[in-house]
Design an enzyme around this catalytic site. Structure first.
Site, PDB file in Angstrom:
ATOM      1  N   GLY A   9       0.804  -1.218   0.000  1.00 63.43           N
ATOM      2  CA  GLY A   9       0.000   0.000   0.000  1.00 63.43           C
ATOM      3  C   GLY A   9       0.843   1.276   0.000  1.00 63.43           C
ATOM      4  O   GLY A   9       0.467   2.269  -0.627  1.00 63.43           O
ATOM      5  N   ASN A  10       1.992   1.241   0.695  1.00 68.59           N
ATOM      6  CA  ASN A  10       2.782   2.470   0.808  1.00 68.59           C
ATOM      7  C   ASN A  10       3.441   2.872  -0.511  1.00 68.59           C
ATOM      8  O   ASN A  10       3.960   3.971  -0.625  1.00 68.59           O
ATOM      9  CB  ASN A  10       3.830   2.347   1.927  1.00 68.59           C
ATOM     10  CG  ASN A  10       4.861   1.266   1.665  1.00 68.59           C
ATOM     11  OD1 ASN A  10       4.562   0.251   1.043  1.00 68.59           O
ATOM     12  ND2 ASN A  10       6.064   1.472   2.135  1.00 68.59           N
ATOM     13  N   LYS A 127     -12.456 -11.197   4.331  1.00 71.58           N
ATOM     14  CA  LYS A 127     -11.626 -10.037   3.999  1.00 71.58           C
ATOM     15  C   LYS A 127     -12.466  -8.755   4.043  1.00 71.58           C
ATOM     16  O   LYS A 127     -13.396  -8.589   3.240  1.00 71.58           O
ATOM     17  CB  LYS A 127     -11.034 -10.263   2.603  1.00 71.58           C
ATOM     18  CG  LYS A 127     -10.271  -9.098   2.046  1.00 71.58           C
ATOM     19  CD  LYS A 127      -8.868  -9.017   2.593  1.00 71.58           C
ATOM     20  CE  LYS A 127      -8.146  -7.818   1.998  1.00 71.58           C
ATOM     21  NZ  LYS A 127      -6.930  -7.488   2.722  1.00 71.58           N
ATOM     22  N   LYS A 211      -2.716 -10.148  -2.515  1.00 72.26           N
ATOM     23  CA  LYS A 211      -1.740  -9.768  -3.542  1.00 72.26           C
ATOM     24  C   LYS A 211      -0.387 -10.466  -3.342  1.00 72.26           C
ATOM     25  O   LYS A 211       0.319 -10.731  -4.312  1.00 72.26           O
ATOM     26  CB  LYS A 211      -1.564  -8.249  -3.611  1.00 72.26           C
ATOM     27  CG  LYS A 211      -0.721  -7.621  -2.509  1.00 72.26           C
ATOM     28  CD  LYS A 211       0.559  -7.005  -3.045  1.00 72.26           C
ATOM     29  CE  LYS A 211       1.564  -6.558  -2.020  1.00 72.26           C
ATOM     30  NZ  LYS A 211       1.370  -6.499  -0.635  1.00 72.26           N
ATOM     31  N   LYS A 273       2.317 -12.363   3.761  1.00 75.46           N
ATOM     32  CA  LYS A 273       3.626 -12.129   3.137  1.00 75.46           C
ATOM     33  C   LYS A 273       4.560 -13.295   3.436  1.00 75.46           C
ATOM     34  O   LYS A 273       5.267 -13.796   2.552  1.00 75.46           O
ATOM     35  CB  LYS A 273       4.254 -10.816   3.643  1.00 75.46           C
ATOM     36  CG  LYS A 273       3.435  -9.599   3.292  1.00 75.46           C
ATOM     37  CD  LYS A 273       4.120  -8.313   3.716  1.00 75.46           C
ATOM     38  CE  LYS A 273       3.119  -7.180   3.796  1.00 75.46           C
ATOM     39  NZ  LYS A 273       2.250  -7.021   2.635  1.00 75.46           N
TER      40      LYS A 273
HETATM   41  P1  ADP Z   1       1.373  -3.807   2.571  1.00 78.76           P
HETATM   42  O1  ADP Z   1       0.399  -2.671   2.395  1.00 78.76           O
HETATM   43  O2  ADP Z   1       2.777  -3.468   2.212  1.00 78.76           O
HETATM   44  O3  ADP Z   1       0.906  -5.092   1.950  1.00 78.76           O
HETATM   45  P2  ADP Z   1       0.590  -4.484   5.316  1.00 78.76           P
HETATM   46  O4  ADP Z   1       0.155  -3.263   6.031  1.00 78.76           O
HETATM   47  O5  ADP Z   1      -0.447  -5.443   4.847  1.00 78.76           O
HETATM   48  O6  ADP Z   1       1.518  -4.031   4.122  1.00 78.76           O
HETATM   49  O7  ADP Z   1       1.658  -5.303   6.172  1.00 78.76           O
HETATM   50  C1  ADP Z   1       2.789  -4.661   6.749  1.00 78.76           C
HETATM   51  C2  ADP Z   1       2.495  -4.425   8.230  1.00 78.76           C
HETATM   52  O8  ADP Z   1       2.473  -5.677   8.923  1.00 78.76           O
HETATM   53  C3  ADP Z   1       3.525  -3.649   8.992  1.00 78.76           C
HETATM   54  O9  ADP Z   1       3.378  -2.264   8.832  1.00 78.76           O
HETATM   55  C4  ADP Z   1       3.248  -4.084  10.445  1.00 78.76           C
HETATM   56  O10 ADP Z   1       2.394  -3.163  11.069  1.00 78.76           O
HETATM   57  C5  ADP Z   1       2.465  -5.378  10.312  1.00 78.76           C
HETATM   58  N1  ADP Z   1       3.017  -6.540  11.021  1.00 78.76           N
HETATM   59  C6  ADP Z   1       2.265  -7.450  11.668  1.00 78.76           C
HETATM   60  N2  ADP Z   1       3.012  -8.413  12.211  1.00 78.76           N
HETATM   61  C7  ADP Z   1       4.309  -8.110  11.914  1.00 78.76           C
HETATM   62  C8  ADP Z   1       5.564  -8.737  12.187  1.00 78.76           C
HETATM   63  N3  ADP Z   1       5.641  -9.866  12.907  1.00 78.76           N
HETATM   64  N4  ADP Z   1       6.673  -8.165  11.694  1.00 78.76           N
HETATM   65  C9  ADP Z   1       6.606  -7.020  10.988  1.00 78.76           C
HETATM   66  N5  ADP Z   1       5.456  -6.380  10.684  1.00 78.76           N
HETATM   67  C10 ADP Z   1       4.309  -6.916  11.145  1.00 78.76           C
HETATM   68 MG    MG Z   2      -0.282  -1.500   4.514  1.00 75.73          MG
END
Ligand code: ADP
Ligand code: MG
Length: 312
Positions: A9-10, A127, A211, A273
């Site tokens: 998202g970022n 979701k 994704k 992820k």
């Molecule tokens: P994106 O938009 O890049 O797909 P997400 O917001 O879905 O990202 O996922 C990234 C987020 O996951 C991080 O900002 C963090 O807040 C969260 N997160 C949850 N558990 C963990 C973990 N164990 N290690 C790192 N980040 C984590």
């Molecule tokens: Mg995000």
């Protein structure tokens, strides 16, 4: 070296989640600077991206204008965001390449991802998507067959199925373009979810594909040497948010699976992820990386981030 980079998202919205066109363009420019650095090192890059906020905004337009223009289904929203985000990523990437004196052609491809219409995810949508609604507004949509969940003071939110991606139907086109030297943007939002009917024809479905799981599949289809998931943290973290939190550096896929079982990674964010990276590493025998957008180059080199390697 061919690298599949999955953008979170970022990479496409402002730091506070703002999604005005200028915010999305600015975020894409920052993201494509890192990607262009990787391309400048000679890598073949295939990009994929999320689309949550963008689809959320299209759904709001659907609702507000339903009496004026016909609402479009969720799979159409997926297709529209692949087109728009592909367009802004191409513009930003080409600009970043030109400023580095790198000559590479880029293309964006609309892709469909096959899911099983009997996937158990369709029985229990999980979701959350779109904006929060009042009970009264949610009830109208529930009468039309949508699923909603009450989320406390914020109101009601729609839940949709998130089935497993089985096959990226247009992956051959992506691989061919990459083999011809194109940088390719594809499979945004995990791909447009489609199911195959009894007569063999394909139909879009009301679902969203993760994704990152889509990225893992695409990485295998294009024979990527690395899957790099670029997000807003530098690494996956053990005991996330706790005082003794600890970033994970190089780790075997077996150990990473053990950490996942122990519950270190949140379900809606880091969890998928880690699952995606593990699937890729197990299937390809190649490393997978989770790191921040600005660390793409050192991440691919194995110098930073969480580097998941096959059994050592
Ligand atoms: P994106 O938009 O890049 O797909 P997400 O917001 O879905 O990202 O996922 C990234 C987020 O996951 C991080 O900002 C963090 O807040 C969260 N997160 C949850 N558990 C963990 C973990 N164990 N290690 C790192 N980040 C984590
Ligand atoms: Mg995000």
């Amino acid at each position: 070296m061919r690298v599949l980079v999955a953008l979170g998202g970022n990479a496409m919205t402002g730091p506070d989640g703002s999604a005005r066109p200028e915010d999305q363009i600015a975020a894409a420019e920052v993201a494509m600077a890192s990607v262009a650095d990787l391309v400048a090192e000679g890598a073949d890059v295939v990009l994929t991206h999320g689309n949550g906020p963008q689809v959320g905004n299209l759904l709001v337009k659907n609702e507000i204008s339903a009496n004026v223009v016909p609402p479009v289904p969720l799979d159409w929203c997926g297709a529209q965001t692949q087109g728009t985000l592909g367009f802004i990523l191409l513009n930003a990437l080409e600009r970043a390449l030109v400023s580095r004196g790198v000559q590479r052609q880029a293309a964006a491809v609309v892709t469909r991802t096959l899911v099983d219409r009997h996937d158990s995810a369709f029985d229990e949508p999980t979701k959350p998507i779109g904006r929060y609604l009042s009970r009264a507004d949610a009830e109208v949509l529930m009468q039309h067959g949508q699923t909603f969940e009450e989320r406390g003071a914020k109101g009601w939110r729609r839940l949709v199925a998130s089935p497993q991606p089985l096959e990226i139907l247009d992956a051959g086109v992506v691989a061919t373009l990459a083999d011809c030297g194109y940088l390719v943007v594809a499979n945004g939002g995990g791909g447009i979810p489609v199911v195959r009917g009894d007569d063999g024809t394909l139909h879009g479905v009301e679902a969203v594909i993760d994704k990152d799981l889509g990225a893992a599949l695409l990485a295998r289809c294009v024979a990527a040497d690395r899957l790099l998931i670029a997000t807003d943290v530098d690494a996956a973290i053990l005991r996330y948010g706790k005082p003794d939190a600890e970033p994970i550096a190089e780790v075997t896929v077996d150990t990473m699976r053990k950490y996942a079982e122990e519950g270190h990674f949140a379900r809606g964010s880091m969890g998928p992820k880690v699952e995606a990276i593990c699937r890729f590493v197990e299937a390809s025998g190649k490393p997978g990386v989770i790191t921040s957008l600005t660390n793409i180059v050192p991440g691919v080199r194995g110098e930073t981030g969480t580097i998941v390697v096959p059994r050592s």
